[in-house]
Design an enzyme around this catalytic site. Structure first.
Site, PDB file in Angstrom:
ATOM      1  N   LYS A  55       0.569  -1.201   0.627  1.00  0.00           N
ATOM      2  CA  LYS A  55      -0.248   0.118  -0.524  1.00  0.00           C
ATOM      3  C   LYS A  55       1.212   1.744   0.095  1.00  0.00           C
ATOM      4  O   LYS A  55       0.674   2.298  -0.503  1.00  0.00           O
ATOM      5  CB  LYS A  55      -1.134   0.027   1.277  1.00  0.00           C
ATOM      6  CG  LYS A  55      -1.723  -0.965   1.355  1.00  0.00           C
ATOM      7  CD  LYS A  55      -2.820  -1.478   2.988  1.00  0.00           C
ATOM      8  CE  LYS A  55      -3.560  -2.686   2.484  1.00  0.00           C
ATOM      9  NZ  LYS A  55      -4.800  -2.593   3.612  1.00  0.00           N
ATOM     10  N   GLN A  99      -4.311  -1.029   9.834  1.00  0.00           N
ATOM     11  CA  GLN A  99      -4.418  -2.900   9.405  1.00  0.00           C
ATOM     12  C   GLN A  99      -4.689  -3.696  10.277  1.00  0.00           C
ATOM     13  O   GLN A  99      -5.032  -4.100  11.170  1.00  0.00           O
ATOM     14  CB  GLN A  99      -2.475  -3.455   8.831  1.00  0.00           C
ATOM     15  CG  GLN A  99      -2.489  -4.507   7.432  1.00  0.00           C
ATOM     16  CD  GLN A  99      -3.329  -4.495   6.700  1.00  0.00           C
ATOM     17  OE1 GLN A  99      -3.775  -3.558   5.689  1.00  0.00           O
ATOM     18  NE2 GLN A  99      -3.987  -5.751   6.081  1.00  0.00           N
ATOM     19  N   ASP A 122     -10.736   2.833   5.294  1.00  0.00           N
ATOM     20  CA  ASP A 122     -10.858   2.022   5.112  1.00  0.00           C
ATOM     21  C   ASP A 122     -12.926   1.567   4.697  1.00  0.00           C
ATOM     22  O   ASP A 122     -13.308   0.348   4.537  1.00  0.00           O
ATOM     23  CB  ASP A 122     -10.703   0.852   6.268  1.00  0.00           C
ATOM     24  CG  ASP A 122      -9.648  -0.289   5.637  1.00  0.00           C
ATOM     25  OD1 ASP A 122      -9.231  -0.545   4.695  1.00  0.00           O
ATOM     26  OD2 ASP A 122      -8.282  -0.419   6.119  1.00  0.00           O
TER      27      ASP A 122
HETATM   28  N1  GUN Z   1      -7.175  -7.225   6.256  1.00  0.00           N
HETATM   29  C1  GUN Z   1      -7.267  -7.802   5.442  1.00  0.00           C
HETATM   30  N2  GUN Z   1      -8.371  -6.388   4.570  1.00  0.00           N
HETATM   31  C2  GUN Z   1      -7.989  -5.896   4.806  1.00  0.00           C
HETATM   32  C3  GUN Z   1      -8.762  -3.761   4.615  1.00  0.00           C
HETATM   33  O1  GUN Z   1      -8.890  -3.893   3.113  1.00  0.00           O
HETATM   34  N3  GUN Z   1      -8.596  -3.317   5.372  1.00  0.00           N
HETATM   35  C4  GUN Z   1      -7.353  -3.497   6.395  1.00  0.00           C
HETATM   36  N4  GUN Z   1      -7.130  -2.349   6.908  1.00  0.00           N
HETATM   37  N5  GUN Z   1      -7.193  -4.011   6.630  1.00  0.00           N
HETATM   38  C5  GUN Z   1      -7.651  -5.560   5.841  1.00  0.00           C
END
Ligand code: GUN
Length: 312
Positions: A55, A99, A122
């Site tokens: 990311k 995350q 998110d």
């Molecule tokens: N863990 C698995 N998928 C995601 C996501 O789309 N965002 C975040 N923050 N954590 C995740």
């Protein structure tokens, strides 16, 4: 009748979305605005570390400012709340992502509710979840948004279609179902307790698999002509299982031998071919779309927070 199955190229659509975001970032920069994303990583989950790195690298590729906040696996809820409070007030930061999964001692719902809704790229804050439910959202979860955008760009009709979503997670299954509903699909959500799962799935014109179980979806789940979207990202570590899934002469067997694993989705890697109209590969299908939409959400958050409106 044998159907010529088309692979859906998530990578290509993700590239298009990223190019559009990069263009808008260049425009903003000419007005001295630099969108910024903060990624918060708690503990040392190796998969989470890879996702966050990817990311952050994408931010750099697109000319976006980014910060990674790395905290030890022993971090408390209060310590994490302090960091989020700091980022909520940071002028350079438009988007905050925490995350997941978080270590067990952390109160995850409290953390997700602490991120300012305007910076919640998110789409996990209860306010944003509520807005998604009633259709007034600006920030929604990245994976379902990416899938919707790919289906739109591939010209797949959703209005009136039978969509079946396998999986009811807050990250993918539930928001995916809501987005499809807003597009006027007829939506069924299945999960581990669903009776006659193959039969329910065979209703689908569009089948979304998001359960995290290797090759759960096999040929008896598929109606001829179905569009299959595979969100699964599972590790297969046994050479025998790789051979069974991909065939003994697949390059995946060599990969499992040399790397110790190969990635598979929730859909059997060979079964859809000849039955489905289209299918997303794993890897290279849905994964790249999630990151592209994170970038797009950060841009959206930036424009809203800094009151940037289209010219003309
Ligand atoms: N863990 C698995 N998928 C995601 C996501 O789309 N965002 C975040 N923050 N954590 C995740």
């Amino acid at each position: 009748m044998e159907i010529a199955t088309r692979p859906l190229d998530g990578k290509k659509v993700a590239q298009q979305i990223k190019a559009e975001v990069a263009e808008e970032i260049r425009e903003l920069k000419s007005r001295s605005i630099v969108p910024g994303l903060a990624a918060v990583l708690v503990g040392d989950n190796p998969a989470s570390r890879i996702y966050v790195r990817s990311k952050i690298k994408t931010c750099a590729d697109l000319g976006m400012h980014s910060e990674t906040v790395e905290l030890s696996g022993e971090t408390t809820t209060d310590q994490l709340l302090d960091k989020i409070d700091f980022l909520n007030h940071s002028e350079e930061i438009d988007g905050i992502l925490v995350q997941l999964p978080l270590p067990d001692q952390i109160d995850e719902p409290q953390i997700l509710a602490a991120v300012r809704p305007e910076k919640d790229v998110d789409g996990f804050h209860p306010i944003n979840v509520g807005k998604l439910c009633i259709g007034t959202y600006t920030l929604a979860p990245c994976t379902p948004l990416g899938i919707l955008e790919m289906l739109r760009r591939e010209g797949i009709t959703l209005k009136g279609a039978e969509a079946v979503v396998v999986g009811r997670s807050d990250i993918v299954g539930k928001p995916m179902a809501l987005l499809l509903l807003h597009q006027h699909a007829t939506v069924t959500v299945c999960h581990s307790r669903t009776r006659n799962l193959p039969e329910v799935c065979r209703r689908a014109d569009i089948l979304i698999a998001a359960v995290g179980r290797t090759a759960l979806i096999t040929r008896e789940f598929l109606k001829p002509g179905v569009v299959v979207v595979d969100v699964g990202m599972n590790r297969v570590e046994s050479v025998e299982e790789t051979e069974r899934l991909f065939g003994a002469d697949s390059p995946r067997v060599l990969e499992t031998r040399s790397k110790g694993y190969t990635l598979t989705g929730d859909v059997h890697p060979r079964d859809p071919y000849g039955i489905a109209a289209a299918v997303t590969p794993v890897p290279g299908g849905v994964g790249p779309l999630t990151i592209a939409h994170l970038m797009k959400n950060t841009l959206t958050a930036c424009k809203a927070r800094r009151a940037v409106f289209a010219r003309g």
